[in-house]
Design an enzyme around this catalytic site. Sequence first.
Site, short mmCIF file in Angstrom:
data_model
loop_
_atom_site.label_atom_id
_atom_site.label_comp_id
_atom_site.label_asym_id
_atom_site.label_seq_id
_atom_site.Cartn_x
_atom_site.Cartn_y
_atom_site.Cartn_z
N HIS A 1 37.00 82.09 8.40
CA HIS A 1 37.79 80.98 8.93
C HIS A 1 38.96 80.82 7.97
CE1 HIS A 1 33.62 79.82 10.01
NE2 HIS A 1 34.13 79.30 11.10
N ASP B 1 38.20 79.16 4.74
CA ASP B 1 37.22 79.79 3.85
C ASP B 1 37.99 80.50 2.74
OD1 ASP B 1 35.30 79.15 5.74
OD2 ASP B 1 35.26 81.17 6.60
C1 XLS Z 1 28.56 77.90 13.96
C2 XLS Z 1 29.22 79.15 14.31
C3 XLS Z 1 30.41 79.49 13.42
C4 XLS Z 1 31.24 80.55 14.09
C5 XLS Z 1 32.62 80.68 13.58
O1 XLS Z 1 27.48 77.58 14.44
O2 XLS Z 1 28.29 80.17 14.33
O3 XLS Z 1 29.99 79.89 12.18
O4 XLS Z 1 30.63 81.80 14.03
O5 XLS Z 1 33.35 79.51 13.67
#
Ligand code: XLS
Length: 441
Positions: free
Chosen positions: A106, A109
């Site tokens: 993200h 991140d």
């Molecule tokens: C959350 C999601 C998130 C997505 C990306 O439950 O899995 O981590 O993979 O935003």
Amino acid sequence: MPLIGTTEFFKGIGPIPFEGNASDNPLAYKYYDAQRIVAGKPMRDHFKFAVAYWHSFCGTGADPFGPGTLQHPWDIPSDPLEAARLKADAAFEFITKLGFEYFCFHDFDLVREGDTLLESEKRLAHIIPYIREKMEASGVKLLWGTANCFSHPRYMNGAATNPDFRVVARAGAQIKTALDATLELGGENYVFWGGREGYMSLLNTQMKKELDHLGRFLGLARDYARGKGFTGNFFIEPKPMEPMKHQYDYDAATVIGFLHQYGLQDDFKLNLEVNHATLAGHTMQHEMEVAAAHGMLGSIDANRGDAQNGWDTDQFPNDVAEVALMMLTLLEAGGLQGGGINFDAKLRRNSTDPEDLFLAHIGGADTFARALLVADRILRESPYPGWRRQRYASFESVAGRDFEQGRLTLEDLYALAHTQGEPPLTSGKQELLENLVNRYL
Ligand code: XLS
Ligand code: NI
Ligand code: NI
């Protein structure tokens, strides 16, 4: 700026070798042999294993009942840019030692979000070239990028589906920046997970309006990225709930209907996550079958839930039986469309040794590798594919073919029913098939 690789974060752990299942070395692959050819291609290419930046390098183990248990040496609170560089050093050291080829992130991140949009953009502009250097030096590639449009308080009522247009516009700015970052890093795909695109209460929600906004918003993102030359896939990641009571991207079938409704079906596919499937009341194999049936089996977020509770525990995969069924569908579908296997999974809060992160990923990769071998053998050596085909043999009759090809009317079915008599009861042989699969596990 520290030179690439000056600090070793995972001391005493070298590149993870493949040693086979006779090995007692916990820091070795037992089944994941990257070069091994299975069903016509190396394991590496079947999986395209990716490390998730958020769980592995941002998560600290905090939960609603207590703070984090992990103190990352790269988390320097006073200097976000230096912290981001150190985090990238740790991440690329880890991914390289694992022998994985991909990562996913993200936007925030990579670097902590700033207090203003401008400051956040500056921070990203600062760290992206550094990440690109690390990618070039290591050969590690970006499976997909995404934007975190769910953590910041401004998104508490949603991002693209927020009732306040100012928040929708703000989310648009963030998605543009995240798309730019993904493009700059050669991202192969881009993911939308609608974490807060849904509702807590229908009393304050106009569902149709919000769905229209979401459809419009995704179209804008697609048009922008295509205009910039992005040729990869857009993925939607279904999840039925958590954090909202109800999320619009409920499950694969719901998302596929939505994509067609808003004209997004040619650019978007699905990124399916195991624990999201179980939250939706499905098996992961079910979700994969639904996606594959529509040519939309794009990518997988690998993890697992806990059979005894009902939330998104995001544990590392370790159930060979569950993943073997997933791999049956994967092989029969001809693989993933552009995506890979991203370990969207986190260590348990009390797993606090640096090596635990390695052990978790090694276990996950071995689970998939072993499951792939099982599924490949079932398809090549067992009567399974034949039995499954045989169940539909009546559609090979002249009338059955005519029906499939649209040459029969309802009156034709009526006439046939009168001539053929009562159809026999034909066993579904479920237990036979379950026993057969178990022989290969
Ligand atoms: C959350 C999601 C998130 C997505 C990306 O439950 O899995 O981590 O993979 O935003
Ligand atoms: Ni996910
Ligand atoms: Ni999840």
